[in-house]
Design a protein around this motif. Structure first.
Motif, short mmCIF file in Angstrom:
data_model
loop_
_atom_site.label_atom_id
_atom_site.label_comp_id
_atom_site.label_asym_id
_atom_site.label_seq_id
_atom_site.Cartn_x
_atom_site.Cartn_y
_atom_site.Cartn_z
N ALA A 235 0.85 -1.20 0.00
CA ALA A 235 0.00 0.00 0.00
C ALA A 235 0.88 1.25 0.00
CB ALA A 235 -0.93 -0.01 1.21
N GLY A 236 1.92 1.22 0.85
CA GLY A 236 2.82 2.37 0.95
C GLY A 236 3.47 2.69 -0.39
N ALA A 237 3.90 1.64 -1.10
CA ALA A 237 4.57 1.86 -2.39
C ALA A 237 3.59 2.51 -3.38
CB ALA A 237 5.08 0.53 -2.93
N LYS A 238 2.33 2.03 -3.36
CA LYS A 238 1.35 2.58 -4.31
C LYS A 238 0.96 4.02 -3.93
CE LYS A 238 -0.46 -1.63 -6.20
NZ LYS A 238 -1.61 -2.53 -6.31
N VAL A 239 0.90 4.29 -2.63
CA VAL A 239 0.61 5.67 -2.20
C VAL A 239 1.69 6.60 -2.74
CG1 VAL A 239 0.48 7.22 -0.20
CG2 VAL A 239 -0.68 5.01 -0.12
N VAL A 255 -5.11 9.77 0.05
CA VAL A 255 -5.14 8.43 -0.56
C VAL A 255 -5.74 7.43 0.42
CG1 VAL A 255 -3.80 6.65 -1.73
CG2 VAL A 255 -3.07 9.03 -1.90
N TRP A 256 -6.80 6.78 -0.01
CA TRP A 256 -7.54 5.84 0.83
C TRP A 256 -7.39 4.41 0.33
CZ3 TRP A 256 -12.58 7.09 3.74
CH2 TRP A 256 -12.54 8.38 4.28
N ILE A 257 -7.92 3.49 1.14
CA ILE A 257 -7.97 2.09 0.72
C ILE A 257 -9.36 1.55 1.06
CG2 ILE A 257 -7.13 1.07 2.91
CD1 ILE A 257 -5.29 -0.72 1.02
N ALA A 258 -9.88 0.67 0.21
CA ALA A 258 -11.15 -0.01 0.51
C ALA A 258 -10.80 -1.27 1.29
CB ALA A 258 -11.88 -0.37 -0.78
N ALA A 259 -11.37 -1.41 2.48
CA ALA A 259 -11.02 -2.53 3.34
C ALA A 259 -12.28 -3.20 3.85
CB ALA A 259 -10.17 -2.04 4.51
N SER A 260 -12.14 -4.47 4.19
CA SER A 260 -13.31 -5.23 4.59
C SER A 260 -13.08 -5.83 5.98
CB SER A 260 -13.52 -6.34 3.56
OG SER A 260 -14.83 -6.77 3.63
N VAL A 261 -14.02 -5.57 6.87
CA VAL A 261 -13.84 -5.94 8.28
C VAL A 261 -14.56 -7.24 8.61
CG1 VAL A 261 -14.28 -5.19 10.66
CG2 VAL A 261 -13.78 -3.48 8.88
N VAL A 262 -13.82 -8.21 9.16
CA VAL A 262 -14.44 -9.41 9.73
C VAL A 262 -13.90 -9.51 11.15
CG1 VAL A 262 -14.77 -11.90 9.55
CG2 VAL A 262 -14.43 -10.54 7.46
N CYS A 263 -14.73 -9.11 12.12
CA CYS A 263 -14.26 -8.98 13.50
C CYS A 263 -14.89 -10.07 14.37
CB CYS A 263 -14.66 -7.59 14.02
SG CYS A 263 -13.94 -7.19 15.61
N GLY A 339 1.17 5.46 5.03
CA GLY A 339 0.80 6.66 4.27
C GLY A 339 -0.65 6.69 3.82
N ILE A 340 -1.43 5.65 4.20
CA ILE A 340 -2.85 5.64 3.84
C ILE A 340 -3.58 6.68 4.71
CG2 ILE A 340 -4.96 4.24 4.09
CD1 ILE A 340 -3.46 3.40 1.63
N ASP A 341 -4.39 7.51 4.06
CA ASP A 341 -5.10 8.58 4.80
C ASP A 341 -6.46 8.15 5.32
OD1 ASP A 341 -3.20 10.73 4.41
OD2 ASP A 341 -3.74 10.61 2.29
N GLY A 342 -7.05 7.13 4.68
CA GLY A 342 -8.39 6.75 5.13
C GLY A 342 -8.75 5.35 4.67
#
Ligand SMILES: Cc1cc2nc3c(=O)[nH]c(=O)nc-3n(C[C@H](O)[C@H](O)[C@H](O)COP(=O)(O)O)c2cc1C
Length: 380
Positions: A235-239, A255-263, A339-342
């Motif tokens: 992720a850091g490299a792509k940011v 710069v954000w990422i789409a993430a999926s939560v399984v808690c 470096g992901i912002d959100g």
């Protein structure tokens, strides 16, 4: 003395503030948004439930609510993504029912005139007091686009079209003299749109492309873009890459990422849930369609297809945040450090998942300084 209202700027306010990792609830307006599984616990849409979840997320400090724009689903026995609320009317209504969170509306450029979209966004900007953002998508789902009878363009051309579309929307929001536009794809005579947006010079623009061509559009136009990755280092490299392309256009980006939560209470239980959704409760036809239609699965080696099937069934291939609340917070901290912002979060079941995330993950993020919430009542 006349009191002049403060005019919010495009990248002012909680969505862009220096407060650490931002959070968005993502895909809530679409059935089975976060997991393509036949599990009886899968997400079904209901307006009151959508309102409840967005209000809950806002009260907890989430910075954004991001709908999907979808017109049909992946078929199979449960037709995941087959039911959806339109993002424009969804965010307009939620604008009146919330006060702080930024809402997004999504346009498939090929299906709608930029004159229409600019007007709708300006209207929701007025309703929300400057809390709407535009998510621009070039479109990838041929069966959806065919319903509009639009000419199917190849990937490169879809992005060129989207750039021209954005040029027109931006010019309309600028609010100068009427203008004519005759480009490669679009024609506008006497372009005009009033009132302009509340946010100046325009509401934030989001683009969530992953290809180099898509990233070029995002770097040039978007205030908020996305990367996909398998781990925090990736992720850091792509940011860094997308920031470099944006710098070439003299721009900065969130710069954000789409993430999926399984808690779950233990990592083992979370892994068991993933296994159950992808094996026992599998909707195999829908999973295969999702991979073939969204990821070019028809041309993939069988083993890759098989591995992706598990990820699609349990997390729709978003960045997997699977485990205990502490494990999830740790992974988000790593993304933030990279470096992901959100993070735009999808879930298998938002009604259960969002309150759990708020109660168990957010306090860890705040304790560890990954999030530094603004003082309540901060102006947008
Ligand atoms: C956060 C996020 C939101 C997206 N929203 C939509 C959407 O609402 N509708 C849609 O058709 N595609 C949506 N996409 C897909 C992207 O617009 C894009 O088509 C996809 O990531 C493929 O990228 P590429 O066109 O650069 O290959 C979204 C992707 C992400 C990560």
């Amino acid at each position: 003395m006349t009191h002049l209202p403060t005019v919010p700027r495009t990248t002012a306010g909680p969505l862009f503030a220096d407060t650490g990792l931002k959070l968005g609830v993502f895909g809530l307006n679409v059935s089975s948004a976060g997991a393509v599984t036949a599990s009886p616990e899968r997400h079904e849409i209901d307006w009151d439930q959508n309102v409840r979840v967005v209000q809950m997320a806002e009260a907890a400090g989430f910075e954004a609510a991001i709908p999907f724009s979808r017109w049909r689903g992946f078929e199979g026995s449960t037709n995941p993504w087959g039911e959806s609320f339109d993002p424009y009317t969804w965010s307009a209504a939620l604008a009146a029912l919330t006060s702080r969170i930024t809402l997004f509306a999504t346009s498939h450029c090929l299906t709608v005139s930029p004159v229409m979209a600019a007007k709708q966004i300006a209207t929701i900007d007025a309703i929300s007091g400057g809390r709407i953002g535009l998510n621009v998508v070039a479109g990838w789902f041929a069966k959806e686009l065919a319903m509009f009878g639009v000419e199917t363009l190849d990937h490169e051309a879809r992005y060129a079209y989207s750039e021209e579309w954005l040029d027109i929307a931006l010019r309309l929001w600028e609010g100068g003299d009427d203008f004519d536009h005759k480009g490669e794809w679009l024609t506008v005579e006497n372009g005009y749109s009033r009132p302009g947006p509340v946010r100046l010079p325009h509401p934030p623009i989001m683009n969530a492309a992953f290809s180099p061509r898509g990233h070029r559009l995002a770097a040039r136009y978007a205030d908020l873009s996305f990367v996909s990755a398998f781990d925090a280092a990736g992720a850091g490299a792509k940011v860094a890459e997308i920031r470099e392309v944006a710098a070439g256009f003299g721009r900065e980006q969130s710069v954000w990422i789409a993430a999926s939560v399984v808690c779950a209470d233990t990592d083992r239980e979370a892994q068991d849930l993933v296994r159950r959704w992808s094996e026992i409760d599998a909707d195999e036809v829908a999973v295969r369609n999702a991979i073939d239609w969204t990821m070019g699965g028809a041309h993939m080696p069988q083993e890759q297809h098989r591995q992706l099937a598990g990820a699609v069934a349990s997390t729709m291939a978003g960045y997997p945040l699977i485990g205990t609340p502490e494990r999830i917070a740790e992974q988000l901290a790593q993304l933030s450090a990279a470096g992901i912002d959100g993070a735009a979060l999808t879930m298998m079941n938002y009604e259960a998942g969002v309150p759990r995330f708020i109660e168990q993950v957010m306090p860890v993020l705040e304790r560890e300084g990954v999030r530094r919430p603004l003082v309540a009542g901060s102006a947008p």
